[in-house]
Enzyme design. Sequence first.
Site, PDB file in Angstrom:
ATOM      1  N   ARG A   1     103.854  10.357 161.812  1.00 28.25           N
ATOM      2  CA  ARG A   1     103.204   9.836 160.601  1.00 28.25           C
ATOM      3  C   ARG A   1     103.189  10.893 159.482  1.00 28.25           C
ATOM      4  NH1 ARG A   1      99.409   5.968 158.466  1.00 28.25           N
ATOM      5  NH2 ARG A   1      97.572   6.944 157.561  1.00 28.25           N
TER       6      ARG A   1
ATOM      7  N   ILE B   1      97.514   4.853 151.097  1.00 24.34           N
ATOM      8  CA  ILE B   1      98.202   4.658 152.376  1.00 24.34           C
ATOM      9  C   ILE B   1      97.200   4.054 153.359  1.00 24.34           C
ATOM     10  CG2 ILE B   1      99.272   5.889 154.303  1.00 24.34           C
ATOM     11  CD1 ILE B   1     100.094   8.054 152.288  1.00 24.34           C
ATOM     12  N   SER B   2      97.591   3.007 154.034  1.00 13.05           N
ATOM     13  CA  SER B   2      96.692   2.366 154.998  1.00 13.05           C
ATOM     14  C   SER B   2      96.373   3.311 156.149  1.00 13.05           C
ATOM     15  CB  SER B   2      97.347   1.113 155.569  1.00 13.05           C
ATOM     16  OG  SER B   2      97.669   0.218 154.532  1.00 13.05           O
ATOM     17  N   SER B   3      95.147   3.200 156.681  1.00 18.63           N
ATOM     18  CA  SER B   3      94.735   4.021 157.823  1.00 18.63           C
ATOM     19  C   SER B   3      95.530   3.605 159.064  1.00 18.63           C
ATOM     20  CB  SER B   3      93.246   3.826 158.081  1.00 18.63           C
ATOM     21  OG  SER B   3      93.037   2.517 158.571  1.00 18.63           O
TER      22      SER B   3
END
Length: 219
Positions: free
Chosen positions: A42, A68-70
């Site tokens: 990631r 940015i999405s978790s």
Amino acid sequence: MNVRQSGIGMTSRRTRLRMVERLRAQGIRDEAVLAVMGEVPRHIFVDEALASRAYEDIALPLGFGQTISSPRTVARMTELARAGGTLDKVLEIGTGCGYQTAILGKLAKQVYSMERIAALVRKVRRRLREAGVSNVHLRHGDGHAGMPEVAPFDAIVMTAAAARAPDALLGQLQVGGRMILPMTSGNEQHLYLIERTGKGCVERRMDPVVFVPLLPGVG
Ligand code: SAH
């Protein structure tokens, strides 16, 4: 593999596996999703200054006023898109940093992803190459229209919020296909799962979420 890919300290495989354990504790059940999230680095999808925070369960800044999405949100949306089955063709609206894109790429045969900000498309192209993901087709454009020339899709994952699902996108779902998206109602946002059946669409409200809005046109 270079240092950035293999990761050291806060970006190591061990850190990634701890993230997976946390996702499991948070109720993510799909082992295929957990496995790819344990594999895909990631930290290469976030700006280098944020790499040490890449595995925390937080939404990170993406630049251009976007977020940015978790990891939990990515896992949940992917789990809902898969519904325990296999994925052939998937459409993503809102490529952003490209991490959700890479996760989908590892689970589906082909992924098509649309992003309205050209600079993000360029960055993601590089990052996907670095992560060894080669079955993703990126398109700079307004996701409201989808990609009728490639439709129908098994699943559509939209990572920007709207009051309702754009009709063009629902029309590009195959019968039995699913669309996962955040929908806004007043001050609230929830994740929705929309399934296209032979008779129409069935909509189900899921978890409360926070996403940036789906914007018109290209940036
Ligand atoms: N999944 C991404 C989410 C990024 S935020 C991530 O975790 O990084 C939402 C993204 O949707 C932003 O990159 C934004 O530019 C993009 N977006 C917003 N409206 C759009 C539209 N109409 N078409 C395509 N992309 C859009």
